[in-house]
Enzyme design. Sequence first.
Site, PDB file in Angstrom:
ATOM      1  N   ASP A  63       0.882  -1.173   0.000  1.00  0.00           N
ATOM      2  CA  ASP A  63       0.000   0.000   0.000  1.00  0.00           C
ATOM      3  C   ASP A  63       0.914   1.216   0.000  1.00  0.00           C
ATOM      4  O   ASP A  63       1.640   1.450   0.970  1.00  0.00           O
ATOM      5  CB  ASP A  63      -0.884  -0.030   1.256  1.00  0.00           C
ATOM      6  CG  ASP A  63      -1.819   1.174   1.323  1.00  0.00           C
ATOM      7  OD1 ASP A  63      -1.567   2.180   0.638  1.00  0.00           O
ATOM      8  OD2 ASP A  63      -2.806   1.088   2.092  1.00  0.00           O
ATOM      9  N   ASN A  90       2.721   2.460 -10.617  1.00  0.00           N
ATOM     10  CA  ASN A  90       1.451   2.691 -11.327  1.00  0.00           C
ATOM     11  C   ASN A  90       0.342   3.207 -10.419  1.00  0.00           C
ATOM     12  O   ASN A  90      -0.542   3.918 -10.896  1.00  0.00           O
ATOM     13  CB  ASN A  90       1.006   1.386 -12.000  1.00  0.00           C
ATOM     14  CG  ASN A  90      -0.418   1.449 -12.497  1.00  0.00           C
ATOM     15  OD1 ASN A  90      -0.697   2.085 -13.504  1.00  0.00           O
ATOM     16  ND2 ASN A  90      -1.338   0.825 -11.774  1.00  0.00           N
ATOM     17  N   SER A 139       0.716  11.023 -16.914  1.00  0.00           N
ATOM     18  CA  SER A 139      -0.488  11.358 -17.679  1.00  0.00           C
ATOM     19  C   SER A 139      -0.210  12.602 -18.512  1.00  0.00           C
ATOM     20  O   SER A 139       0.606  13.447 -18.112  1.00  0.00           O
ATOM     21  CB  SER A 139      -1.632  11.643 -16.704  1.00  0.00           C
ATOM     22  OG  SER A 139      -2.746  12.137 -17.400  1.00  0.00           O
ATOM     23  N   TYR A 162      -4.987  16.600  -9.241  1.00  0.00           N
ATOM     24  CA  TYR A 162      -4.482  15.487 -10.043  1.00  0.00           C
ATOM     25  C   TYR A 162      -3.436  15.972 -11.037  1.00  0.00           C
ATOM     26  O   TYR A 162      -2.356  15.397 -11.142  1.00  0.00           O
ATOM     27  CB  TYR A 162      -5.647  14.809 -10.774  1.00  0.00           C
ATOM     28  CG  TYR A 162      -5.189  13.643 -11.619  1.00  0.00           C
ATOM     29  CD1 TYR A 162      -4.793  12.448 -11.033  1.00  0.00           C
ATOM     30  CD2 TYR A 162      -5.131  13.745 -13.010  1.00  0.00           C
ATOM     31  CE1 TYR A 162      -4.352  11.380 -11.797  1.00  0.00           C
ATOM     32  CE2 TYR A 162      -4.696  12.683 -13.779  1.00  0.00           C
ATOM     33  CZ  TYR A 162      -4.308  11.497 -13.170  1.00  0.00           C
ATOM     34  OH  TYR A 162      -3.864  10.442 -13.934  1.00  0.00           O
ATOM     35  N   LYS A 166       0.627  14.931 -11.154  1.00  0.00           N
ATOM     36  CA  LYS A 166       1.326  14.297 -12.284  1.00  0.00           C
ATOM     37  C   LYS A 166       2.453  15.210 -12.793  1.00  0.00           C
ATOM     38  O   LYS A 166       3.488  14.716 -13.253  1.00  0.00           O
ATOM     39  CB  LYS A 166       0.337  13.930 -13.393  1.00  0.00           C
ATOM     40  CG  LYS A 166      -0.640  12.819 -12.984  1.00  0.00           C
ATOM     41  CD  LYS A 166       0.079  11.492 -12.661  1.00  0.00           C
ATOM     42  CE  LYS A 166      -0.872  10.352 -12.385  1.00  0.00           C
ATOM     43  NZ  LYS A 166      -0.221   9.092 -12.021  1.00  0.00           N
ATOM     44  N   THR A 195     -11.065   2.323 -17.152  1.00  0.00           N
ATOM     45  CA  THR A 195     -10.747   1.689 -15.867  1.00  0.00           C
ATOM     46  C   THR A 195     -11.688   2.257 -14.811  1.00  0.00           C
ATOM     47  O   THR A 195     -12.525   3.115 -15.103  1.00  0.00           O
ATOM     48  CB  THR A 195      -9.294   1.995 -15.440  1.00  0.00           C
ATOM     49  OG1 THR A 195      -9.197   3.388 -15.159  1.00  0.00           O
ATOM     50  CG2 THR A 195      -8.286   1.613 -16.525  1.00  0.00           C
TER      51      THR A 195
HETATM   52  N1  LIG Z   1      -7.539   5.601 -16.637  1.00  0.00           N
HETATM   53  C1  LIG Z   1      -7.081   6.676 -17.227  1.00  0.00           C
HETATM   54  O1  LIG Z   1      -7.760   7.237 -18.117  1.00  0.00           O
HETATM   55  C2  LIG Z   1      -5.721   7.216 -16.877  1.00  0.00           C
HETATM   56  C3  LIG Z   1      -5.196   8.231 -17.705  1.00  0.00           C
HETATM   57  C4  LIG Z   1      -3.929   8.732 -17.408  1.00  0.00           C
HETATM   58  C5  LIG Z   1      -3.214   8.228 -16.335  1.00  0.00           C
HETATM   59  N2  LIG Z   1      -3.752   7.243 -15.534  1.00  0.00           N
HETATM   60  C6  LIG Z   1      -2.934   6.740 -14.425  1.00  0.00           C
HETATM   61  O2  LIG Z   1      -2.865   5.335 -14.499  1.00  0.00           O
HETATM   62  C7  LIG Z   1      -2.587   4.791 -13.205  1.00  0.00           C
HETATM   63  C8  LIG Z   1      -3.513   3.609 -12.955  1.00  0.00           C
HETATM   64  O3  LIG Z   1      -4.841   4.070 -12.956  1.00  0.00           O
HETATM   65  P1  LIG Z   1      -6.051   3.184 -13.519  1.00  0.00           P
HETATM   66  O4  LIG Z   1      -6.732   3.994 -14.552  1.00  0.00           O
HETATM   67  O5  LIG Z   1      -5.622   1.836 -13.817  1.00  0.00           O
HETATM   68  O6  LIG Z   1      -6.986   3.218 -12.220  1.00  0.00           O
HETATM   69  P2  LIG Z   1      -7.711   2.045 -11.380  1.00  0.00           P
HETATM   70  O7  LIG Z   1      -8.467   1.145 -12.304  1.00  0.00           O
HETATM   71  O8  LIG Z   1      -8.454   2.783 -10.320  1.00  0.00           O
HETATM   72  O9  LIG Z   1      -6.492   1.229 -10.763  1.00  0.00           O
HETATM   73  C9  LIG Z   1      -5.637   1.836  -9.856  1.00  0.00           C
HETATM   74  C10 LIG Z   1      -4.792   0.782  -9.184  1.00  0.00           C
HETATM   75  O10 LIG Z   1      -3.959   1.440  -8.206  1.00  0.00           O
HETATM   76  C11 LIG Z   1      -4.195   0.816  -6.956  1.00  0.00           C
HETATM   77  N3  LIG Z   1      -3.981   1.745  -5.844  1.00  0.00           N
HETATM   78  C12 LIG Z   1      -4.619   2.894  -5.555  1.00  0.00           C
HETATM   79  N4  LIG Z   1      -4.150   3.410  -4.410  1.00  0.00           N
HETATM   80  C13 LIG Z   1      -3.193   2.567  -3.958  1.00  0.00           C
HETATM   81  C14 LIG Z   1      -2.356   2.521  -2.835  1.00  0.00           C
HETATM   82  N5  LIG Z   1      -2.413   3.463  -1.881  1.00  0.00           N
HETATM   83  N6  LIG Z   1      -1.467   1.511  -2.712  1.00  0.00           N
HETATM   84  C15 LIG Z   1      -1.403   0.538  -3.639  1.00  0.00           C
HETATM   85  N7  LIG Z   1      -2.193   0.494  -4.717  1.00  0.00           N
HETATM   86  C16 LIG Z   1      -3.081   1.497  -4.876  1.00  0.00           C
HETATM   87  C17 LIG Z   1      -5.609   0.314  -7.012  1.00  0.00           C
HETATM   88  O11 LIG Z   1      -5.840  -0.675  -6.018  1.00  0.00           O
HETATM   89  P3  LIG Z   1      -7.351  -1.032  -5.506  1.00  0.00           P
HETATM   90  O12 LIG Z   1      -7.934  -1.942  -6.547  1.00  0.00           O
HETATM   91  O13 LIG Z   1      -7.105  -1.677  -4.196  1.00  0.00           O
HETATM   92  O14 LIG Z   1      -8.100   0.260  -5.407  1.00  0.00           O
HETATM   93  C18 LIG Z   1      -5.630  -0.237  -8.430  1.00  0.00           C
HETATM   94  O15 LIG Z   1      -5.000  -1.492  -8.498  1.00  0.00           O
HETATM   95  C19 LIG Z   1      -2.745   5.953 -12.228  1.00  0.00           C
HETATM   96  O16 LIG Z   1      -1.462   6.419 -11.849  1.00  0.00           O
HETATM   97  C20 LIG Z   1      -3.476   7.007 -13.041  1.00  0.00           C
HETATM   98  O17 LIG Z   1      -3.175   8.308 -12.617  1.00  0.00           O
HETATM   99  C21 LIG Z   1      -4.985   6.730 -15.783  1.00  0.00           C
END
Ligand SMILES: NC(=O)c1ccc[n+]([C@@H]2O[C@H](COP(=O)([O-])OP(=O)(O)OC[C@H]3O[C@@H](n4cnc5c(N)ncnc54)[C@H](OP(=O)(O)O)[C@@H]3O)[C@@H](O)[C@H]2O)c1
Length: 243
Positions: A63, A90, A139, A162, A166, A195
Site C-alpha cells: 500500500d 502505477n 499522464s 491530479y 502528475k 478503468t
Molecule cells: N484511466 C485513465 O484514463 C488514466 C489516464 C492517465 C493516467 N492514468 C494513471 O494510471 C494509473 C492507474 O490508474 P487506472 O486507470 O488503472 O486506475 P484504477 O483502475 O483505479 O487502478 C488503480 C490501481 O492502483 C491501486 N492503488 C490505488 N491506491 C493505492 C495505494 N495506496 N497503494 C497501492 N495500490 C493502490 C488500485 O488498487 P485497488 O484496486 O485496491 O483500489 C488499483 O489497483 C494511475 O497512476 C493514473 O493516474 C490513468
Amino acid sequence: LLNIIVGANQGIGYYIAQALSQSKKPYQIIVGARNPERGNQAVTKLQATKSNENSTITTIPIDVSSHDSIVAAADTVSKTIGHLDILVNNAGIWGDNNSTREDWARVFDTNVFGTVDTFHIFLPLLLKSSDPKHIIVSSSMGSITMAEQAPRHPLATTASAYRASKAAVNMVLAEITKNVDGLRSWGVDPGLCATEFGGDYTRNKGRDPREAGDIARQCIEGERDDCVGKVVWEENGTGVRPW
Ligand SMILES: NC(=O)c1ccc[n+]([C@@H]2O[C@H](COP(=O)([O-])OP(=O)(O)OC[C@H]3O[C@@H](n4cnc5c(N)ncnc54)[C@H](OP(=O)(O)O)[C@@H]3O)[C@@H](O)[C@H]2O)c1
C-alpha cells in the site's frame, strides 16, 4: 527479469502485467496490491491469459500510502530474490474534489509521496540489477504545456490536484534520470482508458487499457530507448509528451 508492478490488481497496472505475461520474453511478474485478496484474484486471471510458459506471476501486499507496507514488500523481495530489474510505479488516484487541503493531501499522498517513497525504498534492489528499468505511470494531464493549451473546462474552478500531482512526478522523472547513474526511467502516458479510476467517465469514454499496457511493455523491451527520461506516448519515436 524480475518485475514488480505497484497497483496491479486492476486497471492499467493489471494490463501492464498481462502485456508482459504475453510477451515472448520471460518475466517473473509480481503484482503489487494493497488488498491481498484482490492481488490473488488478479494472479488467477493473469495465469489464465498468460502465453509464455516460462513467465511466473505472484502477488505481494503493498500500500503506497503506508511506508511500513512498502518497506515490508522490499524486504520480502530482498530476502527471497535479492534484486529487482524493473519497478513500475502505477498506483494512482483521481480525487474528485480539489478545493480543500485534505483533498490535495489525499491525491498527493498516493500519486506523489507514494511514488517517491516506493522508488527510494526499492532503489537499492534496482541498483543490484545489471540493467535496471523504472516506469512511472504519469499522464498528459501532468503536462503544463498541454494544460495551458487546453480550453477551460466547464467544471474547473481553481486548479486540479491530479494535474499538479502528475506534473510533480514528471519533475521526479527528470531529476532521477539526471541523478541516478545506471538506471533508465520512463514516464508512461496511458491516454484515457476504460478503468475504475474516473468512475463512469473513464469507464464509458476510455479506450482499451491493453493499449496502455503495451506502451509500458515497449519501454521495458527496448522499443522506446530513444525516449528515456521522457513521458512516452504511443507513437513510436515521436510519441513524447511535452513537459
Ligand atoms: N484511466 C485513465 O484514463 C488514466 C489516464 C492517465 C493516467 N492514468 C494513471 O494510471 C494509473 C492507474 O490508474 P487506472 O486507470 O488503472 O486506475 P484504477 O483502475 O483505479 O487502478 C488503480 C490501481 O492502483 C491501486 N492503488 C490505488 N491506491 C493505492 C495505494 N495506496 N497503494 C497501492 N495500490 C493502490 C488500485 O488498487 P485497488 O484496486 O485496491 O483500489 C488499483 O489497483 C494511475 O497512476 C493514473 O493516474 C490513468
